[in-house]
Scaffold this motif. Structure first.
Motif, PDB file in Angstrom:
ATOM      1  N   PRO A 249       1.006  -1.312  -0.288  1.00 31.92           N
ATOM      2  CA  PRO A 249       0.441  -0.432  -0.265  1.00 31.92           C
ATOM      3  C   PRO A 249       0.917   0.933  -0.140  1.00 31.92           C
ATOM      4  O   PRO A 249       1.346   1.688   0.787  1.00 31.92           O
ATOM      5  CB  PRO A 249      -0.709   0.054   1.201  1.00 31.92           C
ATOM      6  CG  PRO A 249      -0.285  -1.579   1.330  1.00 31.92           C
ATOM      7  CD  PRO A 249       0.990  -1.514   1.120  1.00 31.92           C
ATOM      8  N   ARG A 250       1.124   2.456  -0.535  1.00 25.12           N
ATOM      9  CA  ARG A 250       0.977   3.354  -0.746  1.00 25.12           C
ATOM     10  C   ARG A 250       0.238   4.787  -1.756  1.00 25.12           C
ATOM     11  O   ARG A 250      -0.287   4.675  -2.322  1.00 25.12           O
ATOM     12  CB  ARG A 250       2.642   3.604  -1.805  1.00 25.12           C
ATOM     13  CG  ARG A 250       3.903   2.287  -2.292  1.00 25.12           C
ATOM     14  CD  ARG A 250       4.195   1.995  -3.925  1.00 25.12           C
ATOM     15  NE  ARG A 250       4.948   3.532  -3.722  1.00 25.12           N
ATOM     16  CZ  ARG A 250       5.441   3.648  -4.930  1.00 25.12           C
ATOM     17  NH1 ARG A 250       4.685   3.232  -6.174  1.00 25.12           N
ATOM     18  NH2 ARG A 250       5.972   5.141  -5.545  1.00 25.12           N
ATOM     19  N   ALA A 251       0.481   5.578  -0.758  1.00 27.31           N
ATOM     20  CA  ALA A 251      -0.349   6.818  -1.063  1.00 27.31           C
ATOM     21  C   ALA A 251       0.512   8.256  -1.963  1.00 27.31           C
ATOM     22  O   ALA A 251       1.894   8.252  -0.408  1.00 27.31           O
ATOM     23  CB  ALA A 251      -1.039   7.239   0.138  1.00 27.31           C
ATOM     24  N   ILE A 252       0.280   8.474  -2.562  1.00 27.82           N
ATOM     25  CA  ILE A 252       1.290   9.582  -3.261  1.00 27.82           C
ATOM     26  C   ILE A 252       0.922  11.095  -3.355  1.00 27.82           C
ATOM     27  O   ILE A 252      -0.982  11.376  -3.450  1.00 27.82           O
ATOM     28  CB  ILE A 252       2.327   9.522  -4.583  1.00 27.82           C
ATOM     29  CG1 ILE A 252       2.827   8.518  -4.306  1.00 27.82           C
ATOM     30  CG2 ILE A 252       2.425  10.482  -5.176  1.00 27.82           C
ATOM     31  CD1 ILE A 252       3.421   7.735  -5.168  1.00 27.82           C
ATOM     32  N   CYS A 253       0.864  12.367  -2.608  1.00 24.90           N
ATOM     33  CA  CYS A 253       0.420  13.273  -2.934  1.00 24.90           C
ATOM     34  C   CYS A 253       0.832  14.348  -3.648  1.00 24.90           C
ATOM     35  O   CYS A 253       2.124  14.443  -3.148  1.00 24.90           O
ATOM     36  CB  CYS A 253      -0.420  13.923  -1.814  1.00 24.90           C
ATOM     37  SG  CYS A 253      -0.969  15.630  -1.885  1.00 24.90           S
ATOM     38  N   ASN A 254       1.053  15.357  -4.452  1.00 25.17           N
ATOM     39  CA  ASN A 254       1.723  16.152  -5.213  1.00 25.17           C
ATOM     40  C   ASN A 254       1.727  17.229  -5.212  1.00 25.17           C
ATOM     41  O   ASN A 254       0.131  17.831  -4.928  1.00 25.17           O
ATOM     42  CB  ASN A 254       2.048  15.582  -6.749  1.00 25.17           C
ATOM     43  CG  ASN A 254       2.505  14.259  -7.100  1.00 25.17           C
ATOM     44  OD1 ASN A 254       3.789  13.979  -6.517  1.00 25.17           O
ATOM     45  ND2 ASN A 254       1.638  13.220  -7.641  1.00 25.17           N
ATOM     46  N   ILE A 255       2.040  18.329  -4.386  1.00 21.01           N
ATOM     47  CA  ILE A 255       1.541  19.420  -4.881  1.00 21.01           C
ATOM     48  C   ILE A 255       1.451  20.280  -5.722  1.00 21.01           C
ATOM     49  O   ILE A 255       0.104  21.301  -5.992  1.00 21.01           O
ATOM     50  CB  ILE A 255       3.060  20.783  -3.747  1.00 21.01           C
ATOM     51  CG1 ILE A 255       2.777  21.899  -3.316  1.00 21.01           C
ATOM     52  CG2 ILE A 255       3.981  20.726  -5.663  1.00 21.01           C
ATOM     53  CD1 ILE A 255       3.805  22.457  -2.861  1.00 21.01           C
ATOM     54  N   GLU A 256       1.344  19.759  -6.771  1.00 22.63           N
ATOM     55  CA  GLU A 256       0.377  20.379  -7.673  1.00 22.63           C
ATOM     56  C   GLU A 256      -1.222  20.125  -7.667  1.00 22.63           C
ATOM     57  O   GLU A 256      -1.629  20.677  -8.338  1.00 22.63           O
ATOM     58  CB  GLU A 256       1.064  19.465 -10.154  1.00 22.63           C
ATOM     59  CG  GLU A 256       2.413  20.320 -10.129  1.00 22.63           C
ATOM     60  CD  GLU A 256       3.368  19.897  -8.842  1.00 22.63           C
ATOM     61  OE1 GLU A 256       4.595  20.246  -9.516  1.00 22.63           O
ATOM     62  OE2 GLU A 256       3.383  18.705  -8.558  1.00 22.63           O
ATOM     63  N   SER A 257      -1.548  19.340  -7.046  1.00 21.82           N
ATOM     64  CA  SER A 257      -2.925  18.519  -6.957  1.00 21.82           C
ATOM     65  C   SER A 257      -3.576  19.689  -6.086  1.00 21.82           C
ATOM     66  O   SER A 257      -4.804  19.651  -5.786  1.00 21.82           O
ATOM     67  CB  SER A 257      -2.561  17.209  -6.808  1.00 21.82           C
ATOM     68  OG  SER A 257      -2.725  17.121  -5.108  1.00 21.82           O
TER      69      SER A 257
END
Length: 309
Positions: A249-257
């Motif tokens: 399980p991985r979660a990724i949040c990019n600042i562009e969003s």
């Protein structure tokens, strides 16, 4: 909204190679096909797509040895440059390299790209062979084992992890840990064993919790970056599940969003922020979470409250 994905189908690979040729070979009048080499079959390929599904950046990584990864063919669409997508695709390739066991990354950079790679932690080591017989390059190196290459602002990340542990106990029960923070991308991971159901997959509720906490964490780190204070609360969350999680399980949040105005906190007003978190099982996208968060201005302490009795 931008997402890092792995091309899989024939159509996706054709679009990926066409994009690579358009930005890395066509400007020098090299024919289609020149964008490929003998490492394509053993390499890991990644591309960034926008909300319309169009490719806006790409890159590739393969192992030279068990400990050294080579990063190549990074390109960003002309209309999307200076938006952090170069760092985003490079960070994704470095993450793949670490998962493959590499402790060092190398890239052969043209003169125009040296400042970009230098800013991302690479250093010129020596002159590299010319590309396609004409384009001069320098070999640049980065140690992937350094903590600074994995986590930017480690003190902030340590504080975030402790805040989760102290105020949101479910974080420890789920085994949620910060895996990477580049300044533009936050990646967290969870323990599958602690969140597994009778079907051998991750609980949907656990996936939702991983997503919401990752979004919460990105906002926490942005408050640190902007040197402002506030209390973060989830206003609304919408998640779409596509596949079960059975491995990593991985979660990724990019600042562009991330969108919203933190400046409202300076006026003692609450700030509304929206963002997207992508959930993956290893490298496979399995869910997307879109969250609405509110950051509340810190409560003012009155003179009477601050005086000792």
């Amino acid at each position: 909204m931008f997402r890092v994905v792995k091309p899989k189908s024939v159509e996706e690979f054709n679009a990926y190679y066409t994009f690579r040729w358009t930005y890395l070979r066509q400007p020098w009048n090299f024919p289609p096909g020149s964008e490929k080499d003998e490492y394509e079959q053993v390499a890991e390929h990644r591309m960034i797509i926008n909300s319309a599904g169009d490719i806006v950046a790409c890159g590739r990584v393969h192992l030279n040895t068990a400990e050294e990864a080579q990063i190549r063919h990074i390109a960003v669409h002309a209309d999307f440059q200076r938006k952090g997508l170069g760092q985003m695709i490079l960070g994704a390739l470095e993450a793949v390299a670490r998962d493959l066991g590499a402790i060092r990354a190398v890239t052969n950079s043209r003169e125009l790209s040296i400042p970009f790679f230098t800013a991302c932690g690479f250093a010129v080591e020596r002159e590299a062979p010319t590309e396609l017989g004409t384009l001069r390059r320098q070999q640049m190196v980065k140690k992937l084992s350094d903590l600074s290459s994995l986590v930017m602002h480690p003190n902030w990340c340590k504080e975030l992890q402790k805040t989760w542990s102290d105020t949101i106990p479910i974080t420890d029960h789920m085994g949620i840990k910060i895996h990477q923070f580049t300044g533009r991308t936050l990646e967290t991971r969870a323990s599958l064993n602690k969140n597994i159901n009778i079907h051998g997959t991750m609980f949907a509720g656990s996936i939702f919790s991983l997503a919401t906490l990752t979004g919460w964490g990105m906002i926490f780190l942005q408050l640190k970056e902007k040197n402002v204070r506030g209390d973060i609360v989830l206003g609304d969350g919408d998640i779409h599940y596509h596949k079960p999680i059975t491995m990593k399980p991985r979660a990724i949040c990019n600042i562009e969003s991330l969108s919203g105005k933190l400046g409202l906190l300076d006026k003692n007003k609450k700030a509304k922020l929206t963002l997207q978190v992508d959930i993956l099982d290893g490298d496979d996208p399995v869910a997307e979470f879109k969250g609405v968060y509110w950051v509340l201005p810190p409560k003012k302490v009155s003179k009477d409250d601050s005086e000792e009795e």
